[in-house]
Design a protein around this motif. Sequence first.
Motif, PDB file in Angstrom:
ATOM      1  N   VAL A 166     -50.451 -63.661  19.326  1.00 45.46           N
ATOM      2  CA  VAL A 166     -49.445 -62.793  19.926  1.00 45.46           C
ATOM      3  C   VAL A 166     -49.658 -62.742  21.439  1.00 45.46           C
ATOM      4  O   VAL A 166     -50.755 -62.436  21.904  1.00 45.46           O
ATOM      5  CB  VAL A 166     -49.541 -61.362  19.350  1.00 45.46           C
ATOM      6  N   ALA A 222     -49.097 -60.796  24.497  1.00 47.62           N
ATOM      7  CA  ALA A 222     -48.697 -59.442  24.852  1.00 47.62           C
ATOM      8  C   ALA A 222     -48.237 -59.347  26.295  1.00 47.62           C
ATOM      9  O   ALA A 222     -47.362 -58.554  26.626  1.00 47.62           O
ATOM     10  CB  ALA A 222     -49.852 -58.479  24.611  1.00 47.62           C
ATOM     11  N   SER A 256     -41.590 -49.749  23.064  1.00 49.01           N
ATOM     12  CA  SER A 256     -42.899 -49.936  22.446  1.00 49.01           C
ATOM     13  C   SER A 256     -43.092 -51.410  22.110  1.00 49.01           C
ATOM     14  O   SER A 256     -42.155 -52.100  21.725  1.00 49.01           O
ATOM     15  CB  SER A 256     -43.034 -49.080  21.196  1.00 49.01           C
ATOM     16  N   GLY A 257     -44.317 -51.876  22.302  1.00 45.18           N
ATOM     17  CA  GLY A 257     -44.609 -53.276  22.038  1.00 45.18           C
ATOM     18  C   GLY A 257     -44.272 -54.194  23.204  1.00 45.18           C
ATOM     19  O   GLY A 257     -44.315 -55.398  23.059  1.00 45.18           O
ATOM     20  N   CYS A 258     -43.967 -53.615  24.367  1.00 46.92           N
ATOM     21  CA  CYS A 258     -43.585 -54.476  25.493  1.00 46.92           C
ATOM     22  C   CYS A 258     -44.809 -54.933  26.273  1.00 46.92           C
ATOM     23  O   CYS A 258     -44.701 -55.724  27.193  1.00 46.92           O
ATOM     24  CB  CYS A 258     -42.624 -53.754  26.425  1.00 46.92           C
ATOM     25  N   GLY A 259     -45.983 -54.422  25.919  1.00 43.57           N
ATOM     26  CA  GLY A 259     -47.195 -54.886  26.580  1.00 43.57           C
ATOM     27  C   GLY A 259     -47.697 -53.966  27.674  1.00 43.57           C
ATOM     28  O   GLY A 259     -48.682 -54.266  28.328  1.00 43.57           O
ATOM     29  N   SER A 261     -49.135 -50.947  27.520  1.00 42.50           N
ATOM     30  CA  SER A 261     -50.470 -50.395  27.268  1.00 42.50           C
ATOM     31  C   SER A 261     -51.533 -51.481  27.361  1.00 42.50           C
ATOM     32  O   SER A 261     -52.638 -51.232  27.854  1.00 42.50           O
ATOM     33  CB  SER A 261     -50.529 -49.739  25.884  1.00 42.50           C
ATOM     34  N   THR A 262     -51.202 -52.663  26.891  1.00 38.56           N
ATOM     35  CA  THR A 262     -52.146 -53.777  26.995  1.00 38.56           C
ATOM     36  C   THR A 262     -52.450 -54.066  28.461  1.00 38.56           C
ATOM     37  O   THR A 262     -53.598 -54.300  28.834  1.00 38.56           O
ATOM     38  CB  THR A 262     -51.564 -55.028  26.315  1.00 38.56           C
ATOM     39  N   HIS A 266     -43.240 -44.683  27.775  1.00 40.75           N
ATOM     40  CA  HIS A 266     -42.047 -45.328  27.221  1.00 40.75           C
ATOM     41  C   HIS A 266     -40.824 -44.483  27.542  1.00 40.75           C
ATOM     42  O   HIS A 266     -39.712 -44.823  27.210  1.00 40.75           O
ATOM     43  CB  HIS A 266     -42.182 -45.484  25.705  1.00 40.75           C
ATOM     44  N   ARG A 312     -40.615 -56.021  29.492  1.00 42.60           N
ATOM     45  CA  ARG A 312     -39.982 -56.302  28.210  1.00 42.60           C
ATOM     46  C   ARG A 312     -40.672 -57.515  27.609  1.00 42.60           C
ATOM     47  O   ARG A 312     -40.736 -58.564  28.258  1.00 42.60           O
ATOM     48  CB  ARG A 312     -38.494 -56.581  28.400  1.00 42.60           C
ATOM     49  N   ASP A 313     -41.170 -57.374  26.395  1.00 45.69           N
ATOM     50  CA  ASP A 313     -41.866 -58.470  25.712  1.00 45.69           C
ATOM     51  C   ASP A 313     -42.922 -59.114  26.592  1.00 45.69           C
ATOM     52  O   ASP A 313     -43.055 -60.337  26.619  1.00 45.69           O
ATOM     53  CB  ASP A 313     -40.857 -59.530  25.259  1.00 45.69           C
ATOM     54  N   ALA A 339     -35.222 -48.573  21.999  1.00 42.68           N
ATOM     55  CA  ALA A 339     -36.421 -47.977  22.585  1.00 42.68           C
ATOM     56  C   ALA A 339     -36.215 -46.500  22.866  1.00 42.68           C
ATOM     57  O   ALA A 339     -37.129 -45.699  22.773  1.00 42.68           O
ATOM     58  CB  ALA A 339     -36.772 -48.696  23.870  1.00 42.68           C
TER      59      ALA A 339
END
Lengths: 285, 419
Positions: free
Chosen positions: B41, B43, B63-66, B68-69, B217, B233-234, B354
């Motif tokens: 994956v 991120a 959420s999941g857009c990276g 936090s990573t 978010h 985004r992504d 979102a």
Amino acid sequence: MKTAAEAPTRIRSRWSAYVTTTRYIVLFALVCLFLIPVYVLLVTAMKDPAQVSPSRMWQLPDSFSLDTFGAVWPVLEPGFRNSVLMAVPASIISSLLGAANGFVLAKWRFPGADIVFPLILFGMFIPYQAILIPMRELLTDWNLVGGLSGLILVHIIYGLPITTLIFRSYFVTISDELIDSAQVDGAGMIRTLAFVALPIALPAFAVSMIWQFTSAWNDFLFGLVLTSTNSWPVTVALNNIAGGQVVPFHEAMASALLASIPTLLVYVLMGRFFMRGLMAGALKG
Amino acid sequence: MSEKTSENQAAPATTLTAAISTREPVGIRLENVSKRFRGGVEAIKDVTLAVAPGEFVVLVGPSGCGKSTLLRVLAGLEEVSSGRIHIGDKDVTTQLPQQRDVAMVFQSYALYPRMSVRGNIGFGLRMRGIGKDERRRRVEEVAQVLGLEHLLDRRPAALSGGQRQRVAMGRAIVREPQVFLMDEPLSNLDAKLRVSMRAQLTLLHKRLGVTTVYVTHDQTEAMTLGQRVAVLRDGVLQQVDTPQQLFHHPVNLFVAAFIGSPSMNFVHATVSNGAASFAGVRIPVRPDSPLARGDRKVIVGVRPTSLSLASGNGQPELAVTPAIVEDLGDERFVIFDVDAPRVDTEATRAAVEAQAADDALLVPLDRATFTARLPAGTPVTVGEPITVALDPDRLHFFDPATGASLEEATSLTRGASSR
């Protein structure tokens, strides 16, 4: 308000009175069944030597006396002391090492952790009899046979799989952010374990200690094979009392009762740490 | 200070002054940072971002857009797969979290449950070998700033949510780090407290002047807190700009749809002869626009605030029938269909989902649905036709194929270069 508190309206079926009664009768019967051996243990230990015989084992003694306990204690005492000296360090060290193992396997992941963990668990399923002779040979080479230190070492190592499992299962449930936070705050692996993870893991520590203490204390096989007379743990000493030509039942029972007190004590003392809620307040309300 | 007030307000500003010495702020530079997790994956994809010394930058995205990573990469809790990270003039790419001079506030607060508030706040200092006396002094200073003095000996379990949040802030502040990293620190507070904490965060940042990267978010939080906002985004950085620029000059459909509440309305349209038309309306395009010449298909974006009741002032008008009227007290959201194809691209869907916006999704038609934000007194009734006017100067045009902004072609380059 007051009347409502005194007579709360219950939702219950018509039969619930009978069901409850039946349930308690069944439970009570099972408890009695379960406690029969304990009953025999207690009454025999308190009987007068003259009254002790297999044919009268169910009867209550004419007079309760604690004399037998006083009589067997001097014989049992050296073994008792050896067992304490052996079981306490064996359970503490094994629990601490298990905590470190569990912490690393759950929260400080390393490549291959998923292979290492099952391998450690494997240790739980090795029958003691299978490794008894090689182990004795090895410890003889290392000059650890006869005294207590060899026995302690063996109990520490054989406790590791279960203590690792207990702590890993516990640490898996604590929040990753807590560990991350300690890292950002400047703590490395050892200090994160010592200052953050271990204080939270008291319930796991209690479980691990109870388990380890009980199994080290109750062990007979290793104690017999690895120690000489001076270092016999209480289980081996107990066997000597009970294993004579004529079996003095009352002495055997009294000794067994005395020998089982420490494990009960550990459970009573440590059991209070079982309480939940030690994690309370770490995370969002 | 009573329990009640301390819950909702920070200590008065005057007590905050010289209590905490601040250091010279430093900047952060991310150069072509990518993060690929084991398992493949990706991120974060090739993110390049510069944060000025003392700046407050918000990372925002679904959420999941990276986002936090990206923050965890900055903290050193995740390794980068490629790229470099600089804090100040130091390359920290390979440094451990404890070596980087950053403090982080976590979404769950992550307070140490077996330590008192004092122990929690002082933990970072203790780990860095600061002596007991100085630790005590600094912890008490920070506690005073945050109104926690009377709680110092309590365990986190005995604190309310807002108090825990402040302890988490205190733990970060007391270290006087070069950089604050905040991972949705307000999302566990109730709505009212969140608004007041938001204001306090802005104040705190003004006072301390520490470079801050803040993840959320919530686009409202992003717009109100950030001096600049980075939209992700992504794992791809879409636009980094001031809230104003993001709102008025989004570089693509995704940013346009994500920023603003209620979301921007979109409709398919065709441009020819210097005018865009959809649903029978012709909207003249500015003559200086690249769209003024030639014919093409476009997506038109209309902010809910760019719509008003027609007053005959020459603006393009649209006859519609309100389907839903939402009364919010000082304004009304009027939702209606437009006789033109609905815009359903991946970008708009990602952005709308979102925000869990229910306004557009409630009417699952193949016709476009618009939301207009009108003043409270506007006479509108469900089912009774009205005429709305569009402000032709405040329309946005996007390429239907790429989603890139067409009208804002000039500001696009500007937005992309201000990294």
